[in-house]
Enzyme design. Sequence first.
Site: not given
Length: 422
Positions: A90, A144, A164, A194, A244
Site C-alpha cells: 500500500r 478494494n 463499501c 469510490h 474520493y
Amino acid sequence: MKLTVVGGGSTYTPELIDGFARLRDTLPVEELVLVDPAPERLELVGALARRIFAKQDHAGRIVTTDDLDAGVADADAVLLQLRVGGQTAREQDETWPLECGCVGQETTGAGGLAKALRTVPVVLDIAERVRRANPDAWIIDFTNPVGIVTRALLQEGHKAIGLCNVAIGFQRKFARLLGVSPAEVHLDHVGLNHLTWETGVRLGGPGGADVLPSLLAGHAGNIAADLRLPRTVVERLGVVPSYYLRYYYAHDEVVEELRTKPSRAAEVAEMERELLKMYADPELDEKPELLAKRGGAYYSEAAVDLAAALLGGAGAGPYQVVNAHNNGTLPFLPDDAVIEVQAAVGPKGAAPLPVAAVDPLYAGLIASVTAYEDLALSAALRGGRERVFKALLAHPLIGQHAYADALTDRLIAHNREHLAWA
C-alpha cells in the site's frame, strides 16, 4: 449459521466482531471462522474477538485457522477483506505515482490499478475454492478496489456482491445533521465504487421528500469540511460527492499535499502496531477507540445488514447500497458494468432501484472510469505490459502517454513478485 471472514487477522476485524455481537438478533451467527495466513495476528485478533462475544453474551463459536478450505467449508457466507502485499504494498501504491505527478492512492489512479492487479487473481482463487466447498454460499467483497473485484467475481459466475462503507457513513452523518434516525434516511446514491454522488436525501424511503436542498442550505460548510473541498464547490454541484472525488476535483492540490506529508499507509501501519499491542491485552474486551481512526466506520453494521438480507433475514430494511451488475440501471453503461447504487437485496441477490437521469457532469466521469475498469480487469486477468499501459492511459487521472508509460514501468517494478506474468 456459519460465516467466514477471509483476512480475519486484519486490525479491522474487531469492528466486524462488535457488529456481530451487538446485532445478533439481526444476524444470528452460530459459528464465525476467521481465516488468515498470519498466525500471530490471527491469534491476537481471535482472542479479542472471543472476549468481545463473551462480554456481550453472544453464544456463537469463534474459530481461527490458516486453512482456507477448512475455513470456508459449509459457510453460508464468506466475507473478503484481504490486502495482498500488506501495508508495504500500500505504501508503494501511495508513493511511486507521485514521481510522475499523479495521485498516489490505494484504490484510485495508478496505485488502484496496482492493487487490482495484485488482488483479482487471489480473490478469484479464493472464490473458486468457496464454490467447490459450497456453491450456495454468498461472497461479500469488502476488498478494494471493490468495483473491479466484484466485477471479476460476477464475470466468473460467482454468487457475489460488493460492499463499501461510504454510503452508510453519509447516511449516519446526514441523520445526525437532520436530527432523525438513520433508518429514516434513504440516499439517492449513484456511481461506481469510490466514485459516487448523493443526488438526493429522502426521508422515509425511495419515495420520500428530498431534503438535500435544505440540508445543503443549512450544513454545506460542515459537509464540505469533511470532504476537504471548498464550500462553494459543494454548493455549485448541488449534490454531495464522495470524498474520493477530491482526487479528481482537486488533483494537483492533493498531489502537492501527498508529496509533503507522511503517506496514509505509514500512518495506518503505525496505528496497526498500536492496535495489535492493545489487542494483546487480555483485559481488553471491546473495540478500542483508536480503531475508529483506522477506517471502515460502520463497516460492521453494513456487513450485518447485507449478510442478513442475503441469507433471508430482515436486516435494517429492504434497500441497501451495494455493488452489483448495472443491468440497464444506468443506460449509458454496459449491462455487465458494476455500479454502486441503492438496491433491493434478498436471497436472490441485488436488484438495483431505478435511477433518475444522471447529470452529464457525473455521467461522463462515470462512463470514463467504467472504461478504465474494463481495461484494468483485462490486465488483471490476462497480464501484459501493454494492457497495463492501456488501462493507465484510459484513466482520467492520468491520460497522457508519457505518464502512462512511466507509471507502467514503475507499477511492474514495484509489483513483480505479485504478477505471475511479469
